[in-house]
Scaffold this motif. Structure first.
Motif: not given
Lengths: 325, 325
Positions: A41-43, A49-52, A56-59
């Protein structure tokens, strides 16, 4: 400040990315990963978070904080979380997720995050003192005063569903007899209706739910029967509102909220529930309070928890920065 | 920071000078000046401040702020005060006194200031979340969380004495029927006892108060009879505790206080009242709350209001300085 709010439910995880102005700019809903224990679940939360950010094209470095709301009990001393419907057993969720994604993480009960979101960004916006309730499977509450969520001693504030009334006959899942949430909740309304029919009440609801179908009866069916004019169904909502009013009146006199938000499944019953709640409360409060009484339904829908947990993470980060300044 | 705290009662004005460390170093008690209207009372308060400073050998400029607690209703929009037992009718007390003595003045209800004093400097010291009650002529409450006194919308927080219960038969001075304070207060306990005797209860209390003496019966007499073993008197305290518990249980579940302070005349009844209150509350709260339940009596006596109003004035001044920094 870019933040992410996550509402972790037993079925789905809803997550949202909030921009510098605190606006929700992107959200994702995925089935909750429950097959791989807490690490799974934590993974999943870290991946979300990383996908979002990527979408959005954000580092990754753009993210400042993450806030989580989940249906569980949080030990305020250790930060460990227990959640019956999630693979979390004394799991230090905030600490673990923070290690995975490298930013501060806040964790609170989902009801608190929903009320916090509605208070700051939803129907409570502009009001200083907000009392919020959700009536769903159970009954829980949260108190937000001047943007501050009240946790109380040991973080225990909010469980008004578990106060016992001597005239409530049901045994609660928590083991106590007479807990308010055994009647003031969606499950409680359905339970009262089933018992009433079993005791011989007649009318529309009785016709629609003969004994062999009675177990499938839900609060929504009681609502539909009430809308169609069934006296017993209407009375069930009234009686339920009366019980809730007995718990709310002292809280209103003690705290003087600007507004009371009633959310959760039962809130969709609208005036059938809120009108008698308002009436009973008005008659049991001093006119100074009764005149100001404002009971409303939520405005943000499924996104309330995202707004709440994102705002809560922001508020925490600001306080931490102030404290270290 | 040198401050003065003033507790204005219908009979006496008690004032105290607090040194830089917030210690009470000098106090004065004088009969309340009520014969010359609001100007007379305000002049008396200004004089008291000057006298305290002079007696301590301090120049007037040494004073930083004054805090007042009084038995009245404060309009939070205008700052105007109405007090039935004082010559104050829509009198802007803080503003007027501030003009007379040249320092910021805060004004709050006396019960709030007493609870605030007990929270910060008395029996609540060291606890973050304090719920305080006073049971005297009436019943009032205050909520202090993380050093902050909660005023609520329109400053109306605290009047738990004026919620109506359907099984309380008395009409309240406020005009409502069934207000909690018609039974849960010193006057309420005396009233219940008189009515019980009139209805035919026998025993010690009945012997001590035959019909011709019954009007003089006070809560203290009920307490003495209970101490001496009178069953009816004991039951009167129990029933009173039961009513109060019904109002407190939702507040405890909602807020999770660290400690509950029960003060006022009835508090001197001690365990006769507090023991049944604790018992009823424990049985109606989830074990998580019941285990933590801590009900105590005040520690500061008559000086609680002085400590409270002085600390409140200090806190306000600090916040004002922060805000302007």
């Amino acid at each position: 400040m870019i933040t992410i709010g996550i509402d972790v439910g037993g079925t789905n995880v809803v997550s949202g990315l909030f921009n510098d102005e605190g606006r929700l700019i992107r959200s994702r809903k995925v089935p909750t990963e429950t097959s791989q224990g807490s690490a799974g679940l934590l993974g999943q939360l870290a991946e979300l978070c990383k996908t979002l950010l990527t979408e959005e094209g954000l580092p990754e470095g753009a993210l400042s904080a993450v806030g989580i709301g989940l249906p569980g009990f949080i030990d305020f001393k250790t930060g460990e979380v227990d959640a019956a419907n999630l693979p979390l057993v004394r799991t230090p969720v905030a600490q673990k997720l923070s290690e995975l994604i490298g930013v501060p993480v806040t964790v609170r009960n989902d009801v608190k995050m929903i009320v916090y979101g509605e208070s700051l960004r939803g129907v409570g916006k502009g009001f200083d003192h907000v009392l919020g309730l959700t009536l769903g499977t159970g009954l829980a509450s949260a108190w937000v005063s001047e943007r501050k969520l009240h946790d109380g001693a040991a973080g225990l504030a909010g469980e008004i569903g578990h106060i016992a009334f001597s005239d409530i006959p049901y045994v609660c899942g928590c083991g106590m007899k007479g807990c308010l949430e055994t009647v003031v909740s969606a499950t409680g309304i359905a339970r009262q209706a089933r018992d009433g029919l079993a005791a011989g009440w007649v009318g529309l609801l009785a016709e629609r739910f003969p004994p062999e179908r009675r177990e499938s009866l839900t609060a929504r069916d009681v609502w539909q029967a009430a809308v169609d004019g069934d006296g017993f169904a209407i009375e069930t909502f009234r009686r339920t509102a009366g019980w809730l009013a007995r718990a709310l009146a002292p809280a209103i006199a003690l705290l003087s909220p600007d507004i009371i938000i009633v959310g959760g499944g039962v809130a969709s019953s609208g005036e059938l529930f809120l009108q008698p709640l308002h009436a009973v409360l008005s008659s049991s409060l001093h006119p100074l309070y009764a005149e100001r009484l404002r009971i409303v339904t939520p405005a943000l829908g499924d996104e309330a928890g995202l707004y709440g947990s994102s705002e809560f993470a922001r508020e925490h980060l600001s306080l931490a920065k102030e404290a270290s300044a």
